[in-house]
Design a protein around this motif. Structure first.
Motif, PDB file in Angstrom:
ATOM      1  N   SER A  44       1.369  -6.441   2.667  1.00 24.49           N
ATOM      2  CA  SER A  44       2.507  -6.566   3.403  1.00 24.49           C
ATOM      3  C   SER A  44       2.283  -6.780   4.788  1.00 24.49           C
ATOM      4  N   GLY A  45       3.291  -6.948   5.574  1.00 29.19           N
ATOM      5  CA  GLY A  45       3.017  -7.181   7.103  1.00 29.19           C
ATOM      6  C   GLY A  45       2.374  -5.835   7.550  1.00 29.19           C
ATOM      7  N   THR A  46       2.519  -4.768   7.316  1.00 28.86           N
ATOM      8  CA  THR A  46       1.820  -3.850   7.890  1.00 28.86           C
ATOM      9  C   THR A  46       0.338  -3.736   7.827  1.00 28.86           C
ATOM     10  N   TRP A  96      -0.492  -6.151  10.717  1.00 25.97           N
ATOM     11  CA  TRP A  96      -0.510  -5.269  12.011  1.00 25.97           C
ATOM     12  C   TRP A  96      -1.779  -4.610  12.131  1.00 25.97           C
ATOM     13  N   PHE A 114      10.623  -1.547  14.632  1.00 27.76           N
ATOM     14  CA  PHE A 114       9.151  -1.808  13.979  1.00 27.76           C
ATOM     15  C   PHE A 114       8.297  -1.830  15.469  1.00 27.76           C
ATOM     16  N   VAL A 153       6.667  -7.338  19.576  1.00 25.47           N
ATOM     17  CA  VAL A 153       7.492  -7.867  18.596  1.00 25.47           C
ATOM     18  C   VAL A 153       8.439  -8.873  18.852  1.00 25.47           C
ATOM     19  N   ASN A 196      10.614 -10.980  17.236  1.00 27.53           N
ATOM     20  CA  ASN A 196      12.035 -10.696  16.765  1.00 27.53           C
ATOM     21  C   ASN A 196      12.300  -9.347  16.197  1.00 27.53           C
ATOM     22  N   THR A 218      13.327  -6.835  14.068  1.00 28.55           N
ATOM     23  CA  THR A 218      14.224  -6.796  12.867  1.00 28.55           C
ATOM     24  C   THR A 218      15.285  -5.715  12.782  1.00 28.55           C
ATOM     25  N   ASP A 244       3.818 -10.089  16.984  1.00 26.74           N
ATOM     26  CA  ASP A 244       4.448  -9.912  15.541  1.00 26.74           C
ATOM     27  C   ASP A 244       5.707 -10.806  15.466  1.00 26.74           C
ATOM     28  N   ILE A 303       6.696 -11.384  12.173  1.00 29.00           N
ATOM     29  CA  ILE A 303       7.091 -11.219  10.824  1.00 29.00           C
ATOM     30  C   ILE A 303       8.650 -11.612  10.507  1.00 29.00           C
ATOM     31  N   GLN A 338       7.801 -12.667   3.554  1.00 31.54           N
ATOM     32  CA  GLN A 338       8.854 -12.445   2.803  1.00 31.54           C
ATOM     33  C   GLN A 338      10.189 -12.678   3.441  1.00 31.54           C
ATOM     34  N   LYS A 339       9.968 -13.720   4.685  1.00 29.27           N
ATOM     35  CA  LYS A 339      11.400 -13.804   5.507  1.00 29.27           C
ATOM     36  C   LYS A 339      11.249 -15.354   5.469  1.00 29.27           C
TER      37      LYS A 339
HETATM   38  C1  LIG Z   1       9.264  -7.259  12.799  1.00 32.84           C
HETATM   39  C2  LIG Z   1       8.592  -6.595  11.648  1.00 32.84           C
HETATM   40  N1  LIG Z   1       7.239  -6.233  11.901  1.00 32.84           N
HETATM   41  C3  LIG Z   1       6.657  -5.571  10.919  1.00 32.84           C
HETATM   42  C4  LIG Z   1       7.338  -5.365   9.552  1.00 32.84           C
HETATM   43  C5  LIG Z   1       6.540  -4.586   8.557  1.00 32.84           C
HETATM   44  O1  LIG Z   1       6.113  -5.361   7.299  1.00 32.84           O
HETATM   45  P1  LIG Z   1       6.048  -4.984   5.847  1.00 32.84           P
HETATM   46  O2  LIG Z   1       7.368  -4.253   5.709  1.00 32.84           O
HETATM   47  O3  LIG Z   1       5.978  -6.161   5.039  1.00 32.84           O
HETATM   48  O4  LIG Z   1       4.767  -3.870   5.991  1.00 32.84           O
HETATM   49  C6  LIG Z   1       8.573  -5.678   9.145  1.00 32.84           C
HETATM   50  C7  LIG Z   1       9.087  -5.535   8.017  1.00 32.84           C
HETATM   51  O5  LIG Z   1      10.402  -5.802   7.998  1.00 32.84           O
HETATM   52  C8  LIG Z   1       9.079  -6.509  10.505  1.00 32.84           C
HETATM   53  O6  LIG Z   1      10.471  -6.723  10.108  1.00 32.84           O
END
Ligand SMILES: Cc1ncc(COP(=O)(O)O)c(C=O)c1O
Length: 386
Positions: free
Chosen positions: A63-65, A68, A90, A139, A141, A143, A170, A172, A195-196
């Motif tokens: 996942s995005g984490t 990071w 985020f 970041v 955008n 979220t 970031d 994401i 996933q976006k």
């Molecule tokens: C801007 C942003 N950074 C990081 C993340 C974390 O990603 P993940 O939940 O896929 O680990 C998200 C998740 O929505 C996000 O919107």
């Protein structure tokens, strides 16, 4: 019991197009065989176009984490200072991750209604005469708030202060939804997720690695193994991965990239802009506020709607889910109950937006939120413009 299609209007994970679902729905192939090498090379090259970079992109089955963490462990050493901006939830989570890795984070505070402030970043960098700050991480955008950081202005802040810190961004929830230009904007390291805007299920994430970030990785001393760029870049050169890749998600990525290419990235951004404008039309016509306080920073991938005093955003969301089978994003962190978020990114079109906005307006009325007027008609007129 609901009939018809569920409306998934959270700001990610987003709706996955049938074309992508069909592409994923195939027998898994040998990830050490020739067919895979072609797939690997194709998606690694295709991702460069989306990041607008000529530099390598790393694809993680995570996942995005994970991406990071990868960005930090590949470029930094224990105790290094990182400058971050409190754009929202985020940014706070990325900070927590950095601190857990043993980095020292300095956070520029903010009200969660703005992108990162280039002036404040510049002031902090100018004061850092010894160049103790090794990275500025923002970041693009946010979220949780629907505010966009003006990345070129952050780059200009680094340049004006003649500071050598790496610029990490970031993307994401902006990648393939809100314009982002890694090379042109001088971003050293970009983080992305599947996933976006890429219209894939969750499960892949990315590091796009500029030359300064790559050079930093040669000196960086934070421990890394699974996330190691070096481990990846070797096999990636011939389309392979050092460990088992998420083969079927990569089939999906190839299809998602093809769809973006067919539409054209600039058209993709314009579509997101239009949908965001029509969404704000409904919010403003109802006499409500969007969370983002600066029109230059309005997000085109999501809109966070502020509830009037005494009204609970989660109650509105619950009514909309129960009555109209639509999921909207909850308020995160300190925004819980105070805002709900409308996702209008990814695989999305005018009629899906029209349905979404009707559901939002009807739900607000059912929840007893006082509205000044109806914005749906104005939104439809905007959408119907040639
Ligand atoms: C801007 C942003 N950074 C990081 C993340 C974390 O990603 P993940 O939940 O896929 O680990 C998200 C998740 O929505 C996000 O919107």
């Amino acid at each position: 019991m609901h009939t018809g299609r569920h409306f998934l209007q959270i700001p990610g994970p987003t709706n996955v197009p049938d074309r992508v679902l069909r592409a994923i729905d195939r027998p898994t192939i040998d990830h050490r065989g020739p067919e895979f090498a072609e797939l690997g090379k194709e998606v690694l090259a295709g991702m460069k176009a989306v990041f607008k970079t000529t530099h390598p992109v790393i694809i993680y089955p995570a996942s995005g984490t994970g991406a990071w963490e990868a960005a930090l462990v590949n470029t930094l050493s224990p105790g290094d200072q990182v400058l971050m901006a409190e754009t929202g939830q985020f940014a706070m989570l990325w900070r927590r991750l950095a601190e857990r890795l043993g980095l020292t984070v300095e956070l520029i505070p903010s009200d969660w209604r703005h992108g990162a402030d280039p002036t404040a970043i510049q002031a902090r960098l100018v004061a850092d005469r010894n160049h103790a700050i090794k990275a500025v991480a923002v970041v693009h955008n946010e979220t949780s708030t629907g505010c966009v950081t003006r990345v070129p202005e952050v780059r200009a802040a680094l340049d004006r202060s003649r500071h050598p810190a790496l610029l990490m961004v970031d993307t994401i929830s902006s990648l393939a939804s809100v314009d982002f230009r890694m090379d042109e904007w001088g971003v050293d390291l970009t983080v992305g997720g599947s996933q976006k805007g890429l219209m894939l299920p969750p499960g892949l994430s990315f590091n796009a690695v500029g030359p300064r970030a790559l050079a930093a990785s040669k000196q960086a001393r934070l421990p890394r193994s699974y996330w190691s760029w070096e481990e990846m870049l070797g096999p990636n050169a011939s389309g392979f991965f050092p460990y088992t890749p998420a083969t079927n998600l990569l089939f999906g990525l190839r299809e998602g990239l093809a769809m973006l290419q067919e539409e054209g990235l600039e058209q993709v951004f314009a579509r997101h802009d239009r949908h965001a404008e029509a969404t704000r039309e409904v919010v403003f016509a109802g006499g409500l506020e969007v969370l983002c306080a600066d029109p230059r920073e309005y997000s085109s991938s999501l809109t966070a709607v502020v509830m009037p005093e005494g009204h609970d955003a989660d109650k509105v969301r619950r009514i909309i889910l129960e009555r109209f089978d639509m999921s909207l994003g909850t308020g995160l962190g300190k925004l819980q109950g105070k805002v709900f978020r409308i996702g209008h990114l990814g695989h999305f079109n005018d009629l899906m937006l029209a349905g979404t906005l009707c559901g939002v307006e009807m739900g607000l009325k059912l929840a007893g939120v006082p509205l000044r007027g109806s914005g749906v008609q104005a939104a439809l007129e905007r959408l119907a413009q040639a």
